[in-house]
Design a protein around this motif. Structure first.
Motif, PDB file in Angstrom:
ATOM      1  N   GLY A  75       1.117  -1.194   0.143  1.00  9.72           N
ATOM      2  CA  GLY A  75       0.038   0.000  -0.306  1.00  9.72           C
ATOM      3  C   GLY A  75       1.383   1.411  -0.435  1.00  9.72           C
ATOM      4  N   ALA A  76       0.573   2.131  -0.481  1.00 13.24           N
ATOM      5  CA  ALA A  76       0.762   3.284  -1.244  1.00 13.24           C
ATOM      6  C   ALA A  76       0.457   5.262  -0.825  1.00 13.24           C
ATOM      7  CB  ALA A  76       1.745   3.637  -1.725  1.00 13.24           C
ATOM      8  N   THR A  77       0.872   5.887   0.264  1.00 15.01           N
ATOM      9  CA  THR A  77       0.137   7.189   0.534  1.00 15.01           C
ATOM     10  C   THR A  77       1.095   8.291   0.341  1.00 15.01           C
ATOM     11  OG1 THR A  77       0.850   7.239   2.608  1.00 15.01           O
ATOM     12  CG2 THR A  77      -1.653   5.772   1.966  1.00 15.01           C
ATOM     13  N   ARG A  78       0.174   8.790  -0.341  1.00 12.94           N
ATOM     14  CA  ARG A  78       1.201  10.616  -0.766  1.00 12.94           C
ATOM     15  C   ARG A  78       0.368  11.605   0.498  1.00 12.94           C
ATOM     16  NH1 ARG A  78       1.842  11.845  -6.442  1.00 12.94           N
ATOM     17  NH2 ARG A  78       3.863  10.077  -6.062  1.00 12.94           N
ATOM     18  N   CYS A  79       0.644  12.401   1.272  1.00 13.16           N
ATOM     19  CA  CYS A  79       0.042  13.009   2.191  1.00 13.16           C
ATOM     20  C   CYS A  79       0.841  14.570   1.825  1.00 13.16           C
ATOM     21  CB  CYS A  79       0.039  13.414   2.993  1.00 13.16           C
ATOM     22  SG  CYS A  79      -1.424  11.253   3.267  1.00 13.16           S
ATOM     23  N   ALA A  80      -0.139  15.938   1.960  1.00 11.09           N
ATOM     24  CA  ALA A  80       0.811  17.376   2.021  1.00 11.09           C
ATOM     25  C   ALA A  80       0.106  17.991   3.226  1.00 11.09           C
ATOM     26  CB  ALA A  80       0.321  17.495   0.766  1.00 11.09           C
ATOM     27  N   ILE A  81       0.460  18.125   3.701  1.00 13.38           N
ATOM     28  CA  ILE A  81       0.512  19.100   4.842  1.00 13.38           C
ATOM     29  C   ILE A  81       0.768  21.003   4.850  1.00 13.38           C
ATOM     30  CG2 ILE A  81       0.408  19.282   7.701  1.00 13.38           C
ATOM     31  CD1 ILE A  81       0.686  16.891   7.489  1.00 13.38           C
ATOM     32  N   GLU A  82      -0.031  21.405   4.457  1.00 14.80           N
ATOM     33  CA  GLU A  82       0.446  23.223   4.314  1.00 14.80           C
ATOM     34  C   GLU A  82      -0.169  24.148   5.732  1.00 14.80           C
ATOM     35  OE1 GLU A  82      -1.391  23.308   0.624  1.00 14.80           O
ATOM     36  OE2 GLU A  82      -0.342  21.828  -0.292  1.00 14.80           O
ATOM     37  N   VAL A  83       0.656  24.284   5.971  1.00 12.70           N
ATOM     38  CA  VAL A  83       0.418  25.520   7.048  1.00 12.70           C
ATOM     39  C   VAL A  83       0.907  26.760   7.284  1.00 12.70           C
ATOM     40  CG1 VAL A  83       0.712  25.511  10.087  1.00 12.70           C
ATOM     41  CG2 VAL A  83       1.267  23.251   8.944  1.00 12.70           C
ATOM     42  N   GLY A  84      -0.389  27.574   7.498  1.00 13.50           N
ATOM     43  CA  GLY A  84      -0.140  28.797   6.826  1.00 13.50           C
ATOM     44  C   GLY A  84       0.143  29.467   7.493  1.00 13.50           C
ATOM     45  N   ALA A  85      -0.183  30.736   7.806  1.00 15.85           N
ATOM     46  CA  ALA A  85       1.626  31.594   8.335  1.00 15.85           C
ATOM     47  C   ALA A  85       0.781  31.870   9.844  1.00 15.85           C
ATOM     48  CB  ALA A  85       1.704  32.884   7.703  1.00 15.85           C
ATOM     49  N   GLY A  86       1.630  31.925  10.210  1.00 16.40           N
ATOM     50  CA  GLY A  86       0.938  32.522  12.182  1.00 16.40           C
ATOM     51  C   GLY A  86       0.360  31.073  13.011  1.00 16.40           C
ATOM     52  N   ALA A  87       0.226  29.580  11.833  1.00 13.99           N
ATOM     53  CA  ALA A  87      -0.457  29.270  12.108  1.00 13.99           C
ATOM     54  C   ALA A  87      -0.073  28.102  13.637  1.00 13.99           C
ATOM     55  CB  ALA A  87      -1.238  28.049  11.633  1.00 13.99           C
ATOM     56  N   GLU A  88      -0.710  27.140  14.444  1.00 16.95           N
ATOM     57  CA  GLU A  88      -0.405  26.649  15.155  1.00 16.95           C
ATOM     58  C   GLU A  88      -0.864  25.192  15.470  1.00 16.95           C
ATOM     59  OE1 GLU A  88      -0.859  28.050  19.797  1.00 16.95           O
ATOM     60  OE2 GLU A  88       0.269  29.918  18.747  1.00 16.95           O
ATOM     61  N   CYS A  89      -0.394  24.364  15.064  1.00 21.94           N
ATOM     62  CA  CYS A  89      -1.303  23.100  15.119  1.00 21.94           C
ATOM     63  C   CYS A  89      -0.537  21.654  15.040  1.00 21.94           C
ATOM     64  CB  CYS A  89      -1.583  22.967  14.202  1.00 21.94           C
ATOM     65  SG  CYS A  89      -0.558  22.884  12.467  1.00 21.94           S
ATOM     66  N   SER A  90      -0.820  20.750  16.017  1.00 20.09           N
ATOM     67  CA  SER A  90      -0.014  19.894  17.239  1.00 20.09           C
ATOM     68  C   SER A  90      -0.704  18.365  15.658  1.00 20.09           C
ATOM     69  CB  SER A  90      -0.325  18.855  17.915  1.00 20.09           C
ATOM     70  OG  SER A  90      -0.018  19.779  18.780  1.00 20.09           O
ATOM     71  N   LEU A  91      -0.227  17.756  14.989  1.00 22.11           N
ATOM     72  CA  LEU A  91      -0.442  16.511  13.950  1.00 22.11           C
ATOM     73  C   LEU A  91      -0.005  15.083  14.510  1.00 22.11           C
ATOM     74  CD1 LEU A  91       1.234  18.843  11.496  1.00 22.11           C
ATOM     75  CD2 LEU A  91      -1.532  18.376  11.254  1.00 22.11           C
ATOM     76  N   VAL A  92      -0.304  14.574  14.618  1.00 19.76           N
ATOM     77  CA  VAL A  92       0.708  12.589  14.504  1.00 19.76           C
ATOM     78  C   VAL A  92       0.008  11.881  13.700  1.00 19.76           C
ATOM     79  CG1 VAL A  92       0.316  10.575  16.003  1.00 19.76           C
ATOM     80  CG2 VAL A  92       0.022  12.880  16.694  1.00 19.76           C
ATOM     81  N   ASP A  93       1.319  10.946  12.853  1.00 24.52           N
ATOM     82  CA  ASP A  93       1.204  10.622  11.477  1.00 24.52           C
ATOM     83  C   ASP A  93       2.280   9.261  12.320  1.00 24.52           C
ATOM     84  OD1 ASP A  93       2.016   8.852   9.850  1.00 24.52           O
ATOM     85  OD2 ASP A  93       3.688  10.760   8.856  1.00 24.52           O
ATOM     86  N   ARG A  94       0.800   8.006  12.436  1.00 23.83           N
ATOM     87  CA  ARG A  94       1.023   6.918  12.440  1.00 23.83           C
ATOM     88  C   ARG A  94       0.727   5.582  12.444  1.00 23.83           C
ATOM     89  NH1 ARG A  94      -2.715   4.311  17.138  1.00 23.83           N
ATOM     90  NH2 ARG A  94      -1.676   2.273  18.601  1.00 23.83           N
ATOM     91  N   SER A  95       0.968   4.519  12.652  1.00 22.49           N
ATOM     92  CA  SER A  95       1.419   3.919  11.390  1.00 22.49           C
ATOM     93  C   SER A  95       1.093   2.192  12.093  1.00 22.49           C
ATOM     94  CB  SER A  95       1.967   3.856  10.164  1.00 22.49           C
ATOM     95  OG  SER A  95       2.422   5.015   9.182  1.00 22.49           O
ATOM     96  N   VAL A  96       0.201   1.683  11.661  1.00 23.41           N
ATOM     97  CA  VAL A  96       0.083   0.196  12.404  1.00 23.41           C
ATOM     98  C   VAL A  96      -0.092  -0.729  11.269  1.00 23.41           C
ATOM     99  CG1 VAL A  96      -1.069   1.619  14.463  1.00 23.41           C
ATOM    100  CG2 VAL A  96      -2.575   0.459  12.738  1.00 23.41           C
ATOM    101  N   GLY A  97      -0.004  -1.780  11.872  1.00 25.07           N
ATOM    102  CA  GLY A  97      -0.417  -3.588  11.537  1.00 25.07           C
ATOM    103  C   GLY A  97      -0.693  -4.637  12.250  1.00 25.07           C
ATOM    104  N   PRO A  98      -0.794  -5.713  11.551  1.00 25.58           N
ATOM    105  CA  PRO A  98      -1.119  -6.060  12.381  1.00 25.58           C
ATOM    106  C   PRO A  98       0.216  -7.385  12.176  1.00 25.58           C
ATOM    107  CG  PRO A  98      -1.474  -7.019   9.871  1.00 25.58           C
ATOM    108  CD  PRO A  98      -1.434  -6.098  10.556  1.00 25.58           C
TER     109      PRO A  98
END
Lengths: 251, 420
Positions: free
Chosen positions: B167-190
């Motif tokens: 499986g393959a994915t592609r993500c783009a995250i664009e954080v605008g000027a003066g913003a604040e945020c917390s992101l979690v990028d997590r991968s799990v599997g059997p």
């Protein structure tokens, strides 16, 4: 409680013989002082009792409460009630003191088939024991022994002893690095733990500690053997005459 | 493709090219297939893969992971409770996006469309080439300028397809000027399923923004993971990045930073736990393009069993980037005779007024500490765990995203229960 018979031991790495047929019996409730010059094997004896792997027992036996102590590993001995108060307690960065105390108490309780302590019960015990030993509770928020002064480290050892309630306490030069006030606090802590079913082996160079922790028996260790045993008067005699005379007379 | 290329491809290479051919074609996908056919997967001869012989390590005949049913998608997710209970989570299952109608926090918008591909220039760009060849689904996450995002946004990858699926994915995250945020990028599997996961994330942080980004690799114990995080950091922006590698049997995690705005601050820390037969490679490149930027990078690694860890840390200071302050530390604990850790710091400095430092240490657990703990009745395995935890806790407990400290420590303890 403890019977050491004809114990021979050497340093595993280089084979240096340290103990040479040591015999010692300690009864429940007894406080036995082991005195002797540098290099006589005092600290080696304490490490062998606690099970440190750097030493190899080549002959003889150690019977503790009727069991072969040498069959147990370090943590099993501790759980069986053997406690070593270290001459030089190590600083362990990253391990919070409270976590360490709780782990140790609960590990021993588990080994004895007892339930783990609840957090409030644990806190209550630590607070009470710390107060008895004049230990600032904030000190216990630091990692194990980290940033403690020499005296604080020794007090922390006695605190652990009080919390773990061992049956056989081995105090390895607990007086070293202590000023008179700290010595008194530590000695009071030790004395308060004296009981008819708890034995103590107090290893020291100097008579001074024995003014505060008065021993029932005194044993002189030289070249890996007990060369003379007596009561507290022997300690005073040593102080007066020095080791050389006593050892020469015994030989 | 050059007519004279007659490279003999491995089973994995051939099957991955076949998977790519069966997907809807695009210019980038065709180019990626050609690059793979021409170069194959990289071997040790490719400098960037010197410690990770991908061609030898990536075995298997791969097939595309099909889109799981809604039920299966839910079921696999339920096996892995969220790290942050009130997070807004975007779900991928075996590389397919599932829109669960998650309520997003104010200031965050998500488009379920594949972001633009990165260019594949050299054989060293194999991680990108493979993703370009295989990617199906992707997301573009936007954080509005000035938004103070009050809930964590999570991207959750869970693999639910069987053996040798990819499986393959592609993500783009664009954080605008003066913003604040917390992101979690997590991968799990059997566990015990040899699947392949290819993931690329680009993260653009505009002027004056502060982002906490946590990458938690909790893939199954037989998973192969080829991932890349590419970051652009603007003026006066701050990124606090934390990486936990606790899963996968073959992991290549590339992290690439272009510090393009003056006054930007980059704090990278992470924990790599490498046990069993795992091979975990973190390859980092930080490029300081402009003056007065700061970067710190601290990794704590624990290897045991036959585990092999790799950290390659490159710091490039361009000529214009005066007053750069860059510090890198890589400390490893080796707990068994058969494990290993390779640490390779690289500094390329073209400016003359900068401060750059790097250090790497390798140690075993301190015997005197172990004896002390055991002398108080703590069993040897438990004593070892306490000391390992102390070693990694130093970086975990300094995480800016404090909600994650406890759940990540739980993952670390679960790893120790298996491997120590």
């Amino acid at each position: 409680m403890l019977e050491i018979k004809n114990l021979h031991a050497r340093i595993e790495e280089d084979g240096t013989e340290i103990l040479n047929g040591l015999n010692l019996t300690v009864k429940p409730g007894e406080v036995a002082a082991i005195m002797g010059p540098n290099g006589s094997g005092k600290s080696t004896l304490s490490y062998i009792l606690s099970g440190k792997e750097d030493y190899e027992v080549t002959e003889g036996s150690i019977t503790y409460e009727g069991e072969d102590l040498l069959e147990l590993d370090v943590s099993e001995r501790a759980a069986a009630g053997v406690f070593l108060a270290f001459q030089y307690p190590v600083e362990i960065p990253g391990v919070p003191t409270m976590t360490f105390l709780k782990e140790a108490m609960n590990a021993q309780r588990k080994e004895r088939g007892e339930d783990a302590l609840s957090t409030p019960d644990f806190m209550k015990r630590v607070k009470a024991a710390a107060a008895d030993l004049h230990i600032d509770f904030n000190m216990l928020k630091r990692p194990v022994n980290v940033g403690f002064s020499g005296g604080e480290k020794k007090r922390a050892e006695i605190l652990q002893m009080a919390l773990l309630e061992p049956k056989l306490c081995v105090l390895d030069e607990t007086d070293s690095g202590l000023d008179i006030d700290a010595l008194k606090i530590v000695a009071d802590g030790v004395n308060s733990l004296r009981s008819p079913d708890r034995a103590m082996i107090v290893i020291t160079h100097y008579q001074r500690l024995l003014d505060y922790i008065v021993p029932d028996t005194v044993h002189v260790l030289s070249k890996g053997q007990i060369v003379r045993s007596g009561d507290k008067a022997l300690a005073l005699e040593l102080e007066e005459k020095g080791y050389a005379d006593i050892i020469a007379a015994a030989a | 493709m050059n007519a004279h290329t007659t490279k003999l491809l491995t089973e994995a290479e051939t099957s991955l090219i076949e998977v790519a051919k069966a997907l809807p074609q695009s210019q980038e996908r065709v180019a990626a297939q050609e690059a793979l056919a021409a170069n194959g997967l990289p071997t040790r001869r490719v400098e960037a893969f010197h410690y990770t012989d991908l061609r030898a390590l990536l075995k298997g005949e791969y097939a595309l992971a099909e889109r799981p049913s809604e039920e299966d998608a839910l079921a696999i997710g339920n096996r892995f409770p969220r790290l942050v209970s009130d997070a807004a989570v975007l779900h991928f299952r075996s590389g397919h996006y599932f829109d669960r109608g998650e309520v997003l926090p104010d200031g965050v918008t998500v488009r379920a469309e594949l972001p633009k591909a990165a260019k594949v220039s050299t054989a060293a760009a194999s991680t990108v080439a493979l993703n370009n060849a295989l990617v199906r689904d992707g997301l573009t996450v936007q954080v509005a300028a000035g938004a103070k995002v009050d809930r964590t946004v999570g991207i959750a990858h869970a693999h639910s397809a069987g053996e040798n699926t990819v499986g393959a994915t592609r993500c783009a995250i664009e954080v605008g000027a003066g913003a604040e945020c917390s992101l979690v990028d997590r991968s799990v599997g059997p566990d015990r399923v040899s699947y392949l996961s290819s993931q690329i994330v680009s993260l653009d942080i505009a002027v004056g923004s502060t982002v906490n980004y946590t990458l938690s690799n909790e893939e199954g114990d037989a998973a192969k993971r080829l991932a890349r995080l590419a970051v652009t950091l603007g003026k006066d922006a701050t990124l606090n990045l934390f990486i936990l590698n606790v899963g996968g049997v073959l992991v290549r995690q590339e992290i690439d930073f272009d510090v393009t705005g003056e006054g930007a601050t980059l704090n990278i820390s992470g924990v790599n736990l490498v046990g069993g037969d795992a091979h975990v490679d973190v390859t980092s490149r930080i490029t300081h393009h402009v003056p007065s930027t700061n970067a710190t990078e601290t990794f704590r690694n624990v290897a045991t069993g036959r585990g092999q860890g790799v950290f390659q840390g490159q710091i490039n200071v361009r000529q214009a980037a005066q007053l750069t302050d860059a510090r890198m530390a890589c400390n490893s604990l080796l707990l068994s005779d058969e494990c290993g850790f390779s640490a390779k710091p690289e500094l390329e400095i073209f400016a003359d007024d900068v401060q750059c430092a790097h250090g790497a240490t390798v140690t075993d657990l301190e015997e005197s500490y172990l004896f002390y703990l055991r002398a108080r009745g703590i069993s040897e395995p438990r004593a070892r765990q306490m000391l390992i935890k102390a070693f990694v806790a130093e970086v975990v407990e300094e995480m800016e995203h404090t909600d994650l400290i406890e759940p990540l420590e739980a993952r670390i303890e679960a790893w120790m229960d298996r491997h120590v």
